[in-house]
Design a protein around this motif. Structure first.
Motif, PDB file in Angstrom:
ATOM      1  N   THR A  20     -27.733  46.247  41.391  1.00 31.93           N
ATOM      2  CA  THR A  20     -27.222  45.639  40.179  1.00 31.93           C
ATOM      3  C   THR A  20     -28.203  44.633  39.606  1.00 31.93           C
ATOM      4  O   THR A  20     -28.914  43.945  40.334  1.00 31.93           O
ATOM      5  CB  THR A  20     -25.889  44.915  40.488  1.00 31.93           C
ATOM      6  N   THR A  21     -28.247  44.541  38.269  1.00 32.66           N
ATOM      7  CA  THR A  21     -28.948  43.450  37.620  1.00 32.66           C
ATOM      8  C   THR A  21     -27.992  42.269  37.557  1.00 32.66           C
ATOM      9  O   THR A  21     -26.879  42.372  37.036  1.00 32.66           O
ATOM     10  CB  THR A  21     -29.402  43.839  36.206  1.00 32.66           C
ATOM     11  N   HIS A  55     -31.846  43.099  44.609  1.00 30.70           N
ATOM     12  CA  HIS A  55     -31.321  43.096  43.251  1.00 30.70           C
ATOM     13  C   HIS A  55     -32.347  42.592  42.242  1.00 30.70           C
ATOM     14  O   HIS A  55     -33.228  41.793  42.566  1.00 30.70           O
ATOM     15  CB  HIS A  55     -30.067  42.208  43.172  1.00 30.70           C
ATOM     16  N   GLY A  96     -27.576  44.583  29.768  1.00 29.58           N
ATOM     17  CA  GLY A  96     -27.818  45.392  30.954  1.00 29.58           C
ATOM     18  C   GLY A  96     -27.434  44.725  32.255  1.00 29.58           C
ATOM     19  O   GLY A  96     -27.683  45.282  33.335  1.00 29.58           O
ATOM     20  N   THR A  97     -26.817  43.546  32.175  1.00 31.09           N
ATOM     21  CA  THR A  97     -26.422  42.812  33.378  1.00 31.09           C
ATOM     22  C   THR A  97     -25.033  43.245  33.836  1.00 31.09           C
ATOM     23  O   THR A  97     -24.115  43.357  33.031  1.00 31.09           O
ATOM     24  CB  THR A  97     -26.417  41.285  33.100  1.00 31.09           C
ATOM     25  N   GLY A  98     -24.868  43.459  35.144  1.00 39.29           N
ATOM     26  CA  GLY A  98     -23.570  43.862  35.667  1.00 39.29           C
ATOM     27  C   GLY A  98     -22.754  42.710  36.219  1.00 39.29           C
ATOM     28  O   GLY A  98     -21.520  42.735  36.211  1.00 39.29           O
ATOM     29  N   THR A  99     -23.457  41.673  36.715  1.00 40.87           N
ATOM     30  CA  THR A  99     -22.792  40.529  37.347  1.00 40.87           C
ATOM     31  C   THR A  99     -23.452  39.243  36.882  1.00 40.87           C
ATOM     32  O   THR A  99     -24.672  39.178  36.710  1.00 40.87           O
ATOM     33  CB  THR A  99     -22.896  40.631  38.885  1.00 40.87           C
ATOM     34  N   VAL A 152     -20.303  42.985  30.915  1.00 41.43           N
ATOM     35  CA  VAL A 152     -20.448  42.508  32.292  1.00 41.43           C
ATOM     36  C   VAL A 152     -19.150  42.787  33.053  1.00 41.43           C
ATOM     37  O   VAL A 152     -18.055  42.589  32.541  1.00 41.43           O
ATOM     38  CB  VAL A 152     -20.774  40.999  32.309  1.00 41.43           C
ATOM     39  N   GLU A 153     -19.280  43.239  34.291  1.00 37.85           N
ATOM     40  CA  GLU A 153     -18.117  43.642  35.079  1.00 37.85           C
ATOM     41  C   GLU A 153     -17.615  42.570  36.039  1.00 37.85           C
ATOM     42  O   GLU A 153     -16.481  42.642  36.509  1.00 37.85           O
ATOM     43  CB  GLU A 153     -18.455  44.916  35.867  1.00 37.85           C
ATOM     44  N   HIS A 154     -18.463  41.593  36.360  1.00 35.25           N
ATOM     45  CA  HIS A 154     -18.087  40.635  37.408  1.00 35.25           C
ATOM     46  C   HIS A 154     -18.646  39.264  37.064  1.00 35.25           C
ATOM     47  O   HIS A 154     -19.860  39.093  36.925  1.00 35.25           O
ATOM     48  CB  HIS A 154     -18.625  41.116  38.760  1.00 35.25           C
ATOM     49  N   THR A 178     -12.202  39.793  32.322  1.00 32.14           N
ATOM     50  CA  THR A 178     -13.263  40.434  33.103  1.00 32.14           C
ATOM     51  C   THR A 178     -13.009  40.157  34.581  1.00 32.14           C
ATOM     52  O   THR A 178     -12.411  39.134  34.932  1.00 32.14           O
ATOM     53  CB  THR A 178     -14.637  39.861  32.691  1.00 32.14           C
TER      54      THR A 178
END
Length: 252
Positions: free
Chosen positions: A2-3, A26, A55-58, A86-88, A120
């Motif tokens: 993850t990014t 990461h 493009g960041t996931g967390t 963002v997912e997290h 989120t």
């Protein structure tokens, strides 16, 4: 992998979180006000924030300021994170923010609630005070012949690297909501901790216990900022001091 974006990634906690996440393979982006290429003031919420989050996931939110602005910074960060998908969202808070009516604690609690209401996936980790904070406190107070400390107040300092390890672990997992609190291995009076600092630094100072007034002081005195049931930290204040003075060669 993850990014992951780490706000305040050059600070006391953030730099250790960055190191841990990069060791896990990461792609880590560091966002601060003064570190290119992601030099962004979260309180302003300019276009650079969207670029940093693309493009960041967390996101691990470690940035904070005792001068204020944390709530606005969190609003801007959360809004941009939602735009970026963002997912997290991961936030570091303080044990007792819901029990101690201290202004900075109230701000931390307000930011916690923003994360909870963000829509989120989120994780909040509360920790007791870092060894580093007490070190800076005692270092400043010991510049005079007398060290005044609040009477009948205890603390439970925890090692920042241990908190960073746990925060990075949470960031690499699924959103967990309120994670278990994290406290240091010992609960001790501020007087005892100050004596430990003086012994390690080789300074001789009188330590004076000052009774204070107010609801925040009473809450601290009652131990609202402690987590005796979560004394999971391993490194003691004396062990921290021994390492610190071995590196610096003595007090500054």
């Amino acid at each position: 992998m993850t990014t992951i974006l780490v706000t305040g990634g050059t600070g006391t906690l953030g730099r250790h979180v960055v190191t841990r996440l990069r060791a896990g393979g990461h792609d880590v982006r560091v966002l601060t006000r003064h570190t290119p290429p992601y030099d962004v003031d979260l309180r302003e919420g300019d276009d650079g924030l969207d670029r940093a989050l693309d493009g960041t996931g967390t996101v691990v939110h470690c940035a904070t300021s005792a001068r204020g602005g944390d709530e606005q910074a969190a609003r801007n960060l959360i809004a941009a994170a939602r735009r970026a998908g963002v997912e997290h969202l991961v936030y570091i808070s303080i044990v007792g923010v819901d029990r101690v009516p201290y202004p900075y604690y109230r701000t931390k609690l307000a930011v916690e609630r923003q994360f909870e209401d963000s829509g989120t996936g989120w994780t909040v980790l509360r920790a007791t005070q870092f060894h580093d904070l007490l070190f800076r406190l005692f270092q400043g107070l010991s510049k005079s012949p007398v060290m005044p400390l609040p009477a009948r107040v205890k603390d439970q300092p925890v090692d920042v690297r241990e908190v960073a390890y746990r925060l990075a672990e949470l960031a690499q997992g699924a959103p967990a909501g309120r994670a278990d609190d994290m406290g240091g291995p010992e609960i001790r009076t501020l007087h005892s901790l100050a004596r430990g600092y003086l012994d390690a630094s080789g300074r001789r100072r009188a330590v004076v216990k000052i009774p204070l007034r107010g609801s925040a002081y009473e809450a601290f005195r009652a131990g609202g900022h402690l987590a005796p049931e979560r004394a999971v930290g391993k490194r003691t204040f004396e062990e921290y001091l021994a390492e610190r003075f071995a590196v610096t060669g003595g007090p500054r």
